[in-house]
Design a protein around this motif. Structure first.
Motif, PDB file in Angstrom:
ATOM      1  N   ARG A 187      14.721  -7.202 -35.239  1.00 23.08           N
ATOM      2  CA  ARG A 187      15.032  -8.307 -34.318  1.00 23.08           C
ATOM      3  C   ARG A 187      13.936  -9.372 -34.357  1.00 23.08           C
ATOM      4  O   ARG A 187      14.187 -10.535 -34.019  1.00 23.08           O
ATOM      5  CB  ARG A 187      15.220  -7.772 -32.903  1.00 23.08           C
ATOM      6  CG  ARG A 187      16.498  -6.954 -32.735  1.00 23.08           C
ATOM      7  CD  ARG A 187      16.626  -6.427 -31.319  1.00 23.08           C
ATOM      8  NE  ARG A 187      16.769  -7.514 -30.361  1.00 23.08           N
ATOM      9  CZ  ARG A 187      16.722  -7.336 -29.046  1.00 23.08           C
ATOM     10  NH1 ARG A 187      16.511  -6.122 -28.558  1.00 23.08           N
ATOM     11  NH2 ARG A 187      16.874  -8.354 -28.231  1.00 23.08           N
ATOM     12  N   ALA A 200      10.782 -15.429 -35.864  1.00 19.62           N
ATOM     13  CA  ALA A 200      12.126 -15.491 -35.298  1.00 19.62           C
ATOM     14  C   ALA A 200      12.394 -14.243 -34.480  1.00 19.62           C
ATOM     15  O   ALA A 200      12.150 -13.121 -34.939  1.00 19.62           O
ATOM     16  CB  ALA A 200      13.162 -15.633 -36.409  1.00 19.62           C
ATOM     17  N   TYR A 201      12.897 -14.440 -33.279  1.00 20.23           N
ATOM     18  CA  TYR A 201      13.270 -13.350 -32.373  1.00 20.23           C
ATOM     19  C   TYR A 201      14.784 -13.417 -32.192  1.00 20.23           C
ATOM     20  O   TYR A 201      15.288 -14.258 -31.466  1.00 20.23           O
ATOM     21  CB  TYR A 201      12.521 -13.509 -31.044  1.00 20.23           C
ATOM     22  CG  TYR A 201      12.809 -12.458 -29.991  1.00 20.23           C
ATOM     23  CD1 TYR A 201      13.381 -11.226 -30.313  1.00 20.23           C
ATOM     24  CD2 TYR A 201      12.504 -12.699 -28.658  1.00 20.23           C
ATOM     25  CE1 TYR A 201      13.629 -10.268 -29.358  1.00 20.23           C
ATOM     26  CE2 TYR A 201      12.749 -11.745 -27.670  1.00 20.23           C
ATOM     27  CZ  TYR A 201      13.316 -10.540 -28.028  1.00 20.23           C
ATOM     28  OH  TYR A 201      13.575  -9.593 -27.067  1.00 20.23           O
ATOM     29  N   LYS A 202      15.511 -12.539 -32.884  1.00 14.77           N
ATOM     30  CA  LYS A 202      16.968 -12.566 -32.876  1.00 14.77           C
ATOM     31  C   LYS A 202      17.522 -11.847 -31.653  1.00 14.77           C
ATOM     32  O   LYS A 202      16.960 -10.861 -31.197  1.00 14.77           O
ATOM     33  CB  LYS A 202      17.509 -11.918 -34.153  1.00 14.77           C
ATOM     34  CG  LYS A 202      17.090 -12.628 -35.427  1.00 14.77           C
ATOM     35  CD  LYS A 202      17.657 -11.934 -36.645  1.00 14.77           C
ATOM     36  CE  LYS A 202      17.273 -12.655 -37.931  1.00 14.77           C
ATOM     37  NZ  LYS A 202      17.814 -11.956 -39.127  1.00 14.77           N
ATOM     38  N   ASN A 203      18.654 -12.345 -31.163  1.00 16.97           N
ATOM     39  CA  ASN A 203      19.263 -11.808 -29.941  1.00 16.97           C
ATOM     40  C   ASN A 203      18.198 -11.698 -28.845  1.00 16.97           C
ATOM     41  O   ASN A 203      18.037 -10.664 -28.195  1.00 16.97           O
ATOM     42  CB  ASN A 203      19.905 -10.454 -30.212  1.00 16.97           C
ATOM     43  CG  ASN A 203      20.978 -10.533 -31.289  1.00 16.97           C
ATOM     44  OD1 ASN A 203      22.044 -11.087 -31.059  1.00 16.97           O
ATOM     45  ND2 ASN A 203      20.677  -9.994 -32.467  1.00 16.97           N
ATOM     46  N   THR A 258      18.798 -17.059 -30.803  1.00 16.43           N
ATOM     47  CA  THR A 258      17.558 -16.839 -31.537  1.00 16.43           C
ATOM     48  C   THR A 258      16.467 -17.752 -30.983  1.00 16.43           C
ATOM     49  O   THR A 258      16.702 -18.945 -30.740  1.00 16.43           O
ATOM     50  CB  THR A 258      17.746 -17.122 -33.040  1.00 16.43           C
ATOM     51  OG1 THR A 258      18.765 -16.263 -33.550  1.00 16.43           O
ATOM     52  CG2 THR A 258      16.451 -16.857 -33.802  1.00 16.43           C
ATOM     53  N   ASN A 274      23.421 -13.227 -30.108  1.00 17.32           N
ATOM     54  CA  ASN A 274      23.530 -14.334 -31.065  1.00 17.32           C
ATOM     55  C   ASN A 274      22.597 -15.497 -30.780  1.00 17.32           C
ATOM     56  O   ASN A 274      22.638 -16.502 -31.492  1.00 17.32           O
ATOM     57  CB  ASN A 274      24.974 -14.851 -31.143  1.00 17.32           C
ATOM     58  CG  ASN A 274      25.952 -13.792 -31.601  1.00 17.32           C
ATOM     59  OD1 ASN A 274      25.628 -12.985 -32.468  1.00 17.32           O
ATOM     60  ND2 ASN A 274      27.128 -13.765 -31.009  1.00 17.32           N
ATOM     61  N   ILE A 313      12.801 -19.217 -32.000  1.00 19.33           N
ATOM     62  CA  ILE A 313      11.956 -19.410 -33.182  1.00 19.33           C
ATOM     63  C   ILE A 313      10.736 -20.229 -32.791  1.00 19.33           C
ATOM     64  O   ILE A 313      10.849 -21.243 -32.101  1.00 19.33           O
ATOM     65  CB  ILE A 313      12.731 -20.136 -34.304  1.00 19.33           C
ATOM     66  CG1 ILE A 313      13.906 -19.280 -34.783  1.00 19.33           C
ATOM     67  CG2 ILE A 313      11.802 -20.465 -35.474  1.00 19.33           C
ATOM     68  CD1 ILE A 313      14.781 -19.984 -35.803  1.00 19.33           C
ATOM     69  N   LYS A 332      21.930 -20.944 -30.609  1.00 24.33           N
ATOM     70  CA  LYS A 332      22.679 -20.305 -31.690  1.00 24.33           C
ATOM     71  C   LYS A 332      23.258 -21.418 -32.565  1.00 24.33           C
ATOM     72  O   LYS A 332      22.500 -22.036 -33.308  1.00 24.33           O
ATOM     73  CB  LYS A 332      23.729 -19.343 -31.146  1.00 24.33           C
ATOM     74  CG  LYS A 332      24.537 -19.793 -29.960  1.00 24.33           C
ATOM     75  CD  LYS A 332      25.486 -18.676 -29.520  1.00 24.33           C
ATOM     76  CE  LYS A 332      26.313 -19.079 -28.323  1.00 24.33           C
ATOM     77  NZ  LYS A 332      27.248 -18.001 -27.920  1.00 24.33           N
ATOM     78  N   TRP A 346      15.445 -22.826 -29.615  1.00 20.61           N
ATOM     79  CA  TRP A 346      16.224 -21.829 -28.884  1.00 20.61           C
ATOM     80  C   TRP A 346      17.710 -22.174 -28.959  1.00 20.61           C
ATOM     81  O   TRP A 346      18.088 -23.317 -28.708  1.00 20.61           O
ATOM     82  CB  TRP A 346      15.792 -21.769 -27.416  1.00 20.61           C
ATOM     83  CG  TRP A 346      16.759 -21.051 -26.510  1.00 20.61           C
ATOM     84  CD1 TRP A 346      17.714 -21.619 -25.730  1.00 20.61           C
ATOM     85  CD2 TRP A 346      16.866 -19.641 -26.312  1.00 20.61           C
ATOM     86  NE1 TRP A 346      18.410 -20.658 -25.050  1.00 20.61           N
ATOM     87  CE2 TRP A 346      17.914 -19.420 -25.393  1.00 20.61           C
ATOM     88  CE3 TRP A 346      16.183 -18.541 -26.826  1.00 20.61           C
ATOM     89  CZ2 TRP A 346      18.300 -18.151 -24.970  1.00 20.61           C
ATOM     90  CZ3 TRP A 346      16.552 -17.274 -26.404  1.00 20.61           C
ATOM     91  CH2 TRP A 346      17.587 -17.090 -25.498  1.00 20.61           C
TER      92      TRP A 346
END
Length: 364
Positions: free
Chosen positions: A261, A296-299, A307, A305, A309, A331, A329
């Protein structure tokens, strides 16, 4: 025999499925030297003395199978683990890898499940279509022929999968699996950004302090592999003076954490700069080589969905200094805080502000 407290672990297998496992302690009294335990195709030899034999084995809580205690060629004990039904409704772990595809299961509302997804590309480069590989496991159910989980599903169109499962008592359960897949998988994705920025410019002894100016951005990303891409950006701001900053970079996944993640991505490439204070001062343009990275920090924070960054470019030399920091910040539509500062000799330009980014053109 019993599960050891606080021994539960979630591990991801090769098919991208998170599976819970726990240590099972097996004690056998008055053992012989030929005692052994069989589970999931493996044989475990216990530690023992004259009074007790003991071994601890990890069992898949979703698919523990049958555990056999053998003495020589004879089976002297056979055990099967079953799971209770969930009572609080929080029975399904649908991995974040499935979040973009609106995956739904119908028919297993009160049973524990784990689901993982992997998107594959089919067809020629530039004309690729999606295939979603779904791997899932549940407790206490098999197929009608006795096949145990995990089960795998290949979806290439938005057509549901229908199947029948059987519980340990022989009762049948109808299950439907649905997902939403895109018609095409584009490798090149672009976005446009715009917003108000504070713009400052200097040339020689003249300067224009911070003032509000309109800024526009172009973003591009060409996916090469699952973990590498080419990145493009262009930022321009104008208010009497004009400043344009473009970059071209190779990006690759260097490291990850928290089950992928969080990703650390170096950015290696070059930038082009154009600066005009006014018509009476000379124009400055050229190529610079700031290098950078982003995290990047996904979900992020449990928002599917979305992210978060954070990234930076930096260059400092005897003749030129450049800094660029951003936080993004969202999607498909995203917000970005951005700061760019460039200084060379008696020329200086900086811009800082908040912009919104929207999808533009997808190709290939």
């Amino acid at each position: 025999m019993g599960l050891i407290a606080h021994s539960v672990q979630w591990v991801r297998d090769q098919s991208n499925l998170l599976i819970p496992r726990a240590l099972l302690r097996i004690d056998i009294e008055n053992p012989s030297s030929s005692i052994h335990v069989s589970s999931d195709g493996a044989t475990f030899l216990p530690q023992q003395n004259d009074q007790l034999a003991r071994t601890e084995i990890y069992v898949n809580l979703f698919n523990p199978g049958v555990i056999e205690i053998k003495e020589g060629e004879y089976t002297i004990g056979k055990y099967t683990l079953y799971a209770r039904q969930a009572e609080n409704g929080k029975s399904k772990l649908i991995d974040y890898s499935c979040a973009p595809y609106q995956l739904q299961f119908e028919g297993l509302d009160n049973d524990y499940m784990s689901v993982g997804c992997r998107m594959e590309r089919l067809g020629k480069w530039g004309h690729e279509r999606p295939r979603l590989m779904i791997t899932w496991s549940t407790t206490n159910y098999t197929l009608k022929d006795g096949t145990r989980p995990p089960f795998r599903v290949s979806m290439q169109e938005n057509i549901p999968v229908l199947l029948t499962l059987v519980d340990p008592n022989g009762r049948e359960q109808k299950v439907k699996i649905k997902a939403q897949l895109p018609k095409r998988l584009h490798r090149l994705k672009t976005a446009l950004g715009f917003g108000p920025y504070q713009f400052k410019s200097e040339s020689g002894t003249e300067s224009r302090p911070n003032r509000i100016a309109g800024a526009a951005m172009l973003y591009g990303r060409l996916e090469l592999t699952q973990s590498s891409s080419l990145r493009l950006f262009d930022a321009v701001v104008a208010e009497k003076s004009l400043f344009n900053n473009a970059g071209f970079y190779f990006a690759y996944e260097l490291a990850d954490a928290l089950d992928s993640r969080i990703e650390i991505v170096p950015l290696l490439g070059f930038q082009a700069l154009y600066f005009r204070y006014d018509n009476e001062h000379p124009t400055r343009n050229g190529i610079i080589l700031p290098q950078g990275a982003e995290i990047a920090y996904k979900n992020a924070f449990g928002f599917e969905n979305y992210t978060l960054i954070a990234g930076a470019f930096y260059l400092s030399s005897s003749s030129e200094k450049y800094e660029n920091y951003w936080v993004r910040w969202g999607k498909r539509i995203f917000w970005e805080l951005n700061y760019i500062s460039w200084k060379s000799g008696q020329n200086h330009a900086s811009m800082a502000g908040l912009s919104i980014g929207i999808p533009f053109v997808n190709l290939f």
